[in-house]
Structures are given as C-alpha cells and as structure tokens.
Design an enzyme around this catalytic site. Structure first.
Site, PDB file in Angstrom:
ATOM      1  N   GLU A 106       0.865  -1.191   0.000  1.00  0.00           N
ATOM      2  CA  GLU A 106       0.000   0.000   0.000  1.00  0.00           C
ATOM      3  C   GLU A 106       0.897   1.235   0.000  1.00  0.00           C
ATOM      4  O   GLU A 106       1.756   1.374   0.850  1.00  0.00           O
ATOM      5  CB  GLU A 106      -0.940  -0.010   1.206  1.00  0.00           C
ATOM      6  CG  GLU A 106      -1.750   1.258   1.411  1.00  0.00           C
ATOM      7  CD  GLU A 106      -2.544   1.717   0.184  1.00  0.00           C
ATOM      8  OE1 GLU A 106      -3.389   0.952  -0.293  1.00  0.00           O
ATOM      9  OE2 GLU A 106      -2.299   2.862  -0.291  1.00  0.00           O
ATOM     10  N   LYS A 107       0.649   2.125  -0.964  1.00  0.00           N
ATOM     11  CA  LYS A 107       1.528   3.300  -1.075  1.00  0.00           C
ATOM     12  C   LYS A 107       1.054   4.470  -0.218  1.00  0.00           C
ATOM     13  O   LYS A 107       1.787   5.421  -0.001  1.00  0.00           O
ATOM     14  CB  LYS A 107       1.662   3.726  -2.534  1.00  0.00           C
ATOM     15  CG  LYS A 107       0.390   4.227  -3.168  1.00  0.00           C
ATOM     16  CD  LYS A 107       0.648   4.702  -4.584  1.00  0.00           C
ATOM     17  CE  LYS A 107      -0.646   5.151  -5.212  1.00  0.00           C
ATOM     18  NZ  LYS A 107      -0.514   5.627  -6.556  1.00  0.00           N
ATOM     19  N   GLY A 140      -6.944   0.805   3.900  1.00  0.00           N
ATOM     20  CA  GLY A 140      -8.371   1.123   3.832  1.00  0.00           C
ATOM     21  C   GLY A 140      -8.741   1.782   2.511  1.00  0.00           C
ATOM     22  O   GLY A 140      -9.922   1.852   2.158  1.00  0.00           O
ATOM     23  N   ASP A 185     -12.298  -1.515  -7.969  1.00  0.00           N
ATOM     24  CA  ASP A 185     -12.507  -0.386  -8.887  1.00  0.00           C
ATOM     25  C   ASP A 185     -11.607  -0.453 -10.118  1.00  0.00           C
ATOM     26  O   ASP A 185     -11.991   0.036 -11.182  1.00  0.00           O
ATOM     27  CB  ASP A 185     -12.229   0.939  -8.167  1.00  0.00           C
ATOM     28  CG  ASP A 185     -13.390   1.393  -7.302  1.00  0.00           C
ATOM     29  OD1 ASP A 185     -14.314   0.583  -7.077  1.00  0.00           O
ATOM     30  OD2 ASP A 185     -13.366   2.545  -6.835  1.00  0.00           O
ATOM     31  N   HIS A 195     -42.816  -6.818  14.503  1.00  0.00           N
ATOM     32  CA  HIS A 195     -43.610  -5.595  14.515  1.00  0.00           C
ATOM     33  C   HIS A 195     -43.264  -4.763  15.744  1.00  0.00           C
ATOM     34  O   HIS A 195     -43.074  -5.325  16.818  1.00  0.00           O
ATOM     35  CB  HIS A 195     -45.100  -5.948  14.575  1.00  0.00           C
ATOM     36  CG  HIS A 195     -45.988  -4.746  14.662  1.00  0.00           C
ATOM     37  ND1 HIS A 195     -46.214  -3.926  13.587  1.00  0.00           N
ATOM     38  CD2 HIS A 195     -46.673  -4.223  15.708  1.00  0.00           C
ATOM     39  CE1 HIS A 195     -47.024  -2.944  13.960  1.00  0.00           C
ATOM     40  NE2 HIS A 195     -47.309  -3.099  15.246  1.00  0.00           N
TER      41      HIS A 195
END
Ligand code: FAD
Length: 465
Positions: free
Chosen positions: A32-33, A37, A308, A438
C-alpha cells in the site's frame, strides 16, 4: 522475498483478499503506497457516511418541534465534525492494520509495479527498492476522480470529492457538476449544513442506474429540500471572479450561467492504472478498467485485477467480494460468482436497490409484476416521523423476486433482505411465510412482497371487476 500471493493496493478489495489468503494458508504480502483502507476508508464511503450522520442529526433537529421538542440556538462546529470523522477513520484504519498483522500478512508501505509475470517491484516509502516474487499477483489499485475537460476546471476552489471532505467552511452557494451517487450524496450533506446547492447533470436524469419510480419521487423531495437540479445540461466553462465563480452551461433551454462560491466536480471515477506497468506485460485494459474473466483473472495467467481497477462495479463491497473470490480461485476453491450487488445511496431519504429495475425488465422483454408499499403505511416509519418513500418489488410472472428498490428510512440496511431474496431466487410465497417483527421497517418489504400476489394486508384490496 517469495510469496504465494502479492496484492497491490490496501483498499477494501486488497486488504480483504490478503486476510482471506492468510486464512487459507497462503503466504501473502499487501503493498500500500498511501493509507490502509484505500479510497473507501480514507476518502470515500466512511468519511462521507460520518458527515452524512451530522447532516441527518441536523435534519432531525430542524423538525424537532414536530415531536414537541424545542431547540433554540442550534449551531455546529465544523472542526469538531472533522475531528469526529478523523477519529472514525483512524479507529477503522488501526483495526485493519491489527487484523492484517494478526493474520501474518506482510504489510509493505510503498508503490508496487509489475516487473514481470511473477515479480512486483516496490519503491518503499523510504525510497529504497525491493522485489517481491509470487506465483499469483492481485492488482487492487482502485480508482481516481475523473476530471471532465472543462475550461477552468483546474482553478483553485474547484474541488474533487476528496478535497470537499476536508471542508473548513460551509459554502453559501455550492455547485456540483455531476448528479451521480457521489454528487447527490454531497448535495444532501451540504444542503443539510445550510448551503444553497445546484446540481448540473449532463445526462437526461440523475442517479440513472436507479429505478425511475424511485428517482421520480426523489426528484420531488429534492425540490422540497431546496436542491436545484438541471439535467441534460453541460458545463461549458468555469470562470473565476475573485473569490467566487460563474459557471456557464448549455442546456435544454439554451445557455445559462450560475454563481457559486465553491464547485465540486463529481463526474465519476476512472481506474488507477498509471504506475503499475501493465502495458509492459501486455495486460488488456480500456478506459473502464483492466479486463478480467469471471474469476477476475486478467489475460495473463496468475495476474488478477479486483475492485474499482477493473471497473465492473465501483463499490467497496463488490471489491471485497471480488478479492475473496479471486483468492479462493487461486487456492483451488471453485465457486460460482453469482451474488447480485446491492447498491446504497446515502441521500435524504436513503435509496437502496438490488437486482433488475423495471426499465431493465421492460427492455429485456420479460413478463413481470410489480408491487409497491409506501412507508406512509408502516407504523414504525410513522413513529420515526420518516414516512417519505416506498419499497418496490419486481417479480417474474411466476413470482420469483428479481429486483427490490427502496427509498426511505434505513433503506441501506433494509436492502439486505431483498439481496437475500434475489440472490437465492426466492419466490414471493417463501418470503410470505416468514414472520417479520412488529413494529419494524422490514414489514414494508414484507407487504410489498405480499402485494405481488395481491395479498397485502395493509394495502387496499385490488378491486375485482
Ligand atoms: P481503493 O479503495 O481505491 O484502494 C486502492 C488502494 O490501492 C489505495 O489505497 C491506493 O493508495 C493503493 N494503490 C494504488 N496504486 C498502488 C500502487 N501502485 N502500489 C501500492 N498501492 C497502490 N462505495 C460503497 O460501496 N459505498 C459507499 O457508500 C461509497 N461511498 C463513496 C464515496 C466517495 C466520495 C467515493 C469517492 C467513493 C465511494 N465508494 C463507495 C466507492 C468505494 O470507495 C470504492 O468502490 C472502493 O474503495 C474500491 O475499493 P478498491 O479496493 O478497489 O480500491
């Protein structure tokens, strides 16, 4: 160092994949750069939803007198709001770090790029170089905000969603370019904080992926909230005039201009491919993202792309699901990848959907039935004072639930029952026999399902001729 799986990117796709890999006995490294997260935790889902909660509290307080509660001298402290947001992010980021460590995942703080099919080169945060070898590599590099080619879009004060999250002042007049999920979520938050909000959307409608029964009603509520939306309108130029802006547009009624103190560009996101060196390896991609097969493997055996960066869904839970699927495939677990992906939109009120929309049902020539139940007929919604919205169910001719669309209180939590139904291919009679407690909002889903068979208890009977 040699690994079974090396993952590039520590967002919800990458870190989930790393933990699943470790659970299955793989030796895994996560590169991770920036911050663990990814976009979701640091610049996306979590900070927006933390601020959404501030907006929600303000909205509730603004109608406190309906509940016989009188609030005087209401004010808010942006610094404290921002601090709370940072605390939430830090707590979650620390949690991810601890989980990765407890699972013996090697966390490497640096920027990774592909050297060859089995080697990732890392430029560490301290500037040193390192090479990691692995049988399998998962690219989970995420995405970045897209910038439309608008004259003046680079001016100071024209923000991306990432800058906007760190606001220090609430703008009097906020103009948002883009009526997609991110644009509309910011519109709701800043309207609640007191900005006058205008949304300019190039497409003929906002939230184009949502069932139109929902967007039609939402558009009415937007008017009531005082959010101005211009669709089929293109921003042609942004002109800076001292501290504010004039935004020039071309729309259905010709040219127009709008004044704004601040501009947010929320015109979608594009895959973060730069720096990965995927061209050198001949990995196929287009402007939507890296091309993958149904197991999220690229055209190069052993190299996967999830989340992504492959452009399939652009949602955090889809990224995590794809990460788990890819790792399981690598580790020899063959599963069908068939869960539908629910989508939630944190506007006022919340919108959530899963499965097909009525427009899609029509387009595919399917014979289908629909049923709607309004929250105005639900006891819990009335008690909450949150009666705007509805649950809509779409079912096949033989009553298999194909789509669920909700606008209303806690829609983002309620959609999960719909997701279960669509994913399991449940028929309405299978939900009909399940007791819903309910008074709960979930009864609205039950009623909408009953309505497919004309059996709704709290809906007026359909008149027989
Ligand atoms: P990311 O989260 O983008 O993570 C990728 C990581 O890879 C980043 O940390 C990056 O620094 C790192 N990286 C990139 N290149 C390299 C490299 N070469 N070497 C090392 N590290 C690298 N989704 C939802 O589901 N719900 C929401 O409510 C929601 N709200 C959102 C609100 C906003 C404002 C935005 C912008 C997005 C939102 N999203 C939401 C979308 C969600 O954030 C993304 O779908 C999700 O983060 C994608 O996860 P990912 O793991 O694919 O990528």
């Amino acid at each position: 160092m040699d690994y079974d799986i090396v993952i590039i990117g520590g967002g919800p796709g990458g870190y989930t994949a790393a933990i699943r890999a470790a659970q299955l006995g793989a030796k895994a490294a996560l590169i991770e750069k920036d911050s663990l997260g990814g976009t979701c935790l640091n610049r996306g889902c979590i900070p927006t939803k933390t601020l959404y909660r501030n907006a929600e509290i303000l909205n509730t307080l603004s109608k406190a007198d309906d509940f016989g509660i009188y609030v005087e001298g209401l004010r808010f402290d942006i610094e404290k709001m921002q601090q709370r947001k940072e605390n939430v992010i830090n707590q979650l980021r620390g949690g991810i770090y601890n989980l990765l460590k407890a699972n013996n995942v090697d966390i490497i703080n640096g920027a990774g790029s592909l050297k060859d099919k089995n080697t990732v080169e890392v430029i560490n945060a301290d500037g040193t170089l390192e090479e990691l070898t692995a049988k399998n590599i998962i690219i989970a590099a995420g995405s970045k905000p897209s910038k439309p080619p608008i004259d003046g879009a680079d001016s100071e004060g024209v923000y991306s969603n990432e800058d906007m999250l760190n606001f220090k002042k609430v703008p009097d007049k906020l103009l948002i370019i883009g009526g997609g999920v991110i644009g509309m979520e910011f519109a709701g938050i800043f309207r609640s904080l007191g900005s006058r909000v205008t949304v300019i959307e190039f497409m003929p409608g906002i939230l184009m992926q949502v069932d139109t029964d929902i967007t039609k009603r939402y558009s009415v509520l937007l008017k009531k909230q005082g959010i101005d939306v211009y669709t089929s309108t293109k921003v042609s130029k942004i002109e800076k005039t001292g501290e504010s802006f004039i935004v020039h547009t071309e729309g259905k009624k010709g040219e127009a201009s709008f004044e704004a103190d601040q501009i947010l560009i929320a015109a979608g996101r594009s895959p973060l491919i730069e720096g990965l060196n995927i061209d050198k390896l001949g990995i196929f991609y287009d402007k939507k993202g890296i091309s993958v097969d149904e197991d999220f493997m690229t055209n190069i055996e052993g190299i996967y792309a999830i989340g992504d960066v492959n452009g399939i869904s652009m949602l955090a839970h889809a990224a995590s699901h794809q990460g788990i699927h890819a790792v399981e495939k690598i580790m020899g677990i063959n599963k069908e990848n068939k869960s539908p992906i629910p989508g939630c939109i944190f506007v006022f009120p919340e919108i959530a959907s899963v499965g097909i929309t009525e427009e899609q049902a029509k387009e595919s020539g399917l014979k289908y039935k629909t049923s709607k139940f309004l929250f105005g007929g639900n006891g819990k919604a009335l008690a909450l004072g949150e009666t705007d919205g509805l649950v809509k169910v779409i079912a096949s001719e033989d009553d298999v639930i194909l789509g669920v669309h909700i606008m209303g209180p806690h829609a983002s939590d309620l959609i999960q029952e719909g997701t279960l139904a669509v994913s399991m291919g449940l028929r309405t009679e299978e939900i009909r026999g399940i007791i819903h407690a309910h008074p709960t909002l979930s009864e609205a889903f039950h009623e909408a399902v009953l309505g497919i068979e004309g059996l709704g208890i709290h809906s007026m009977p359909v008149r027989k001729r």
